[in-house]
Write an enzyme that holds these catalytic residues in place. Structure first.
Site, short mmCIF file in Angstrom:
data_model
loop_
_atom_site.label_atom_id
_atom_site.label_comp_id
_atom_site.label_asym_id
_atom_site.label_seq_id
_atom_site.Cartn_x
_atom_site.Cartn_y
_atom_site.Cartn_z
CG HIS A 1 -12.44 20.97 -0.57
ND1 HIS A 1 -11.20 21.42 -1.00
CD2 HIS A 1 -12.28 19.65 -0.32
CE1 HIS A 1 -10.34 20.41 -0.99
NE2 HIS A 1 -10.98 19.33 -0.59
CD1 TRP B 1 -16.34 29.59 -5.10
CD2 TRP B 1 -17.22 28.43 -6.81
NE1 TRP B 1 -17.64 30.04 -5.27
CE2 TRP B 1 -18.21 29.34 -6.33
CE3 TRP B 1 -17.56 27.58 -7.87
CZ2 TRP B 1 -19.47 29.42 -6.88
CZ3 TRP B 1 -18.83 27.68 -8.41
CH2 TRP B 1 -19.75 28.59 -7.92
CG HIS B 2 -11.29 24.02 -3.64
ND1 HIS B 2 -10.86 23.88 -2.33
CD2 HIS B 2 -10.94 25.27 -4.01
CE1 HIS B 2 -10.26 24.99 -1.93
NE2 HIS B 2 -10.30 25.86 -2.93
N PRO B 3 -13.93 22.23 -7.49
CG PRO B 3 -15.05 22.95 -9.42
CD PRO B 3 -14.44 23.45 -8.14
#
Length: 366
Positions: free
Chosen positions: A133, A284-286
């Site tokens: 995201h 920081w949603h990998p």
């Protein structure tokens, strides 16, 4: 402000519907942020069957044929090996889980061979399907101290909505509001301020993780492919315009000062596109680089076991086939909880089979 503009009030984003405005559920306990370490590890630090080593770098998984038998790691300059009796659980995240699999010989054969890594199992999906995201901030000065709470998760309130380009059921835009200034590096903060973050929940582009070298100390090569699809850019432009409308409603009159970012002078679509391309950032949603499934690009099966090998599971956000429509923290904790149930269920089944072996020699081949 959102409700006044026609959006539904939503008391539970994880309830019957996701669209609407409301407060985010947060991992807070007794007035403090409650991390996964605080929740799961701290209460059991004294268990005799638990050893925690911090400051360690796992360099590779150990195999006998295609069975995982242990882990090699670097700690305080010394190389160590740990052997396992049952299985290895890999939980290094969407960047380092595929990195470690590839370093250990699991991945696309051509990629591994160019680096001189012996192939244990060819799984071309390792490191592919990278999703994330991203957000663009809209930041205003505040006319007074808004008393940001240190227990906050920064985005205290939010809104899920559909852009005009979205025909899917799931919202493709997420707004996050917090009484701090999430400013790009080139912008100077004010004494007080607040931020509305405009985030994309489902980007059109997919990235990848690869190896630069066979050295475990080298960082992986990340190709995020952000904003290569013009529709994603248009969605962020639309979101910034809508966020400005929210902030200029009378509900913010008591608090609103001048706009810091993008800035009052940034009005045209072209100027907003330039702002987005220069200043958007990851949330920081990998996820997705060791995806679960049964198709040729899947890395783990529905019980999170790595295809083609024994004694190895991946348990982290990398196993998501598709990124969640919103924050990944709670879903990743859920993956851990579900994996624990699967592991315990598997051990129970093996115990039952073992007892059957004793009672009936005909089962000795199981």
């Amino acid at each position: 402000a959102s409700v006044a503009m026609g959006f539904d009030y939503n008391p539970d984003f994880n309830g019957t519907q996701q669209e609407g405005a409301g407060l985010y559920q947060q991992t807070i306990k007794e007035g403090k942020r409650h991390s996964a370490a605080a929740a799961f590890l701290v209460p059991i630090l004294q268990r005799r069957n638990l050893t925690i080593t911090t400051g360690a770098l796992v360099t590779r998984l150990l195999f006998e044929g295609t069975r995982t038998v242990g882990v090699e790691y670097l700690h305080e300059g010394m190389l160590h090996q740990v052997r396992v009796e049952r299985e290895v659980i890999l939980s290094a995240g969407a960047f380092d889980s595929p990195k470690l699999l590839m370093l250990s010989g699991i991945g696309d054969a051509a990629h591994l061979q160019t680096l001189g890594i012996s192939v244990v199992v060819e799984l071309p999906g390792v490191g592919q399907n990278l999703q994330d995201h991203i957000f663009s901030p809209v930041v205003y000065q505040a006319t007074q101290d808004l008393h940001f709470a240190s227990t906050s998760s920064i985005g205290e309130a939010g809104l899920f909505l559909h852009s005009k380009w979205n025909s899917a059921v799931a919202p493709d835009l997420q707004f996050l509001f917090g009484s701090i200034q999430l400013l790009p590096p080139s912008y100077a903060p004010a004494a007080f301020g607040f931020t509305g973050a405009v985030a994309l929940t489902h980007l059109q582009n997919i990235g990848s993780v690869g190896l630069r070298t066979p050295d475990p100390k080298d960082t992986p090569m990340l190709r995020m492919n952000y904003l290569q699809n013009e529709t994603d850019v248009k969605k962020l432009v639309e979101g910034i315009k809508l966020m400005r409308q929210l902030f200029h409603s009378n509900f913010f009159d008591e608090f609103r000062g001048a706009e810091i970012a993008p800035g009052a002078e940034v009005q045209s679509d072209e100027a907003l596109v330039a702002y987005i391309r220069n200043n958007c950032s990851t949330v920081w949603h990998p996820v997705g680089t060791c995806k679960m499934g049964i198709d040729p690009m899947a890395v783990v099966d529905p019980e999170l076991r790595v295809h083609g090998v024994e004694g190895l599971r991946v348990v982290d956000a990398s196993i998501m086939p598709t990124i969640t429509t919103g924050n990944t923290n709670a879903p990743t904790i859920m993956i851990g909880e579900k994996a624990a149930d699967l592991i315990k269920a598997g051990r129970t089944a093996r115990t039952v089979l073992s007892k059957s072996n004793v009672q009936n020699p005909a089962y000795s081949s199981i």
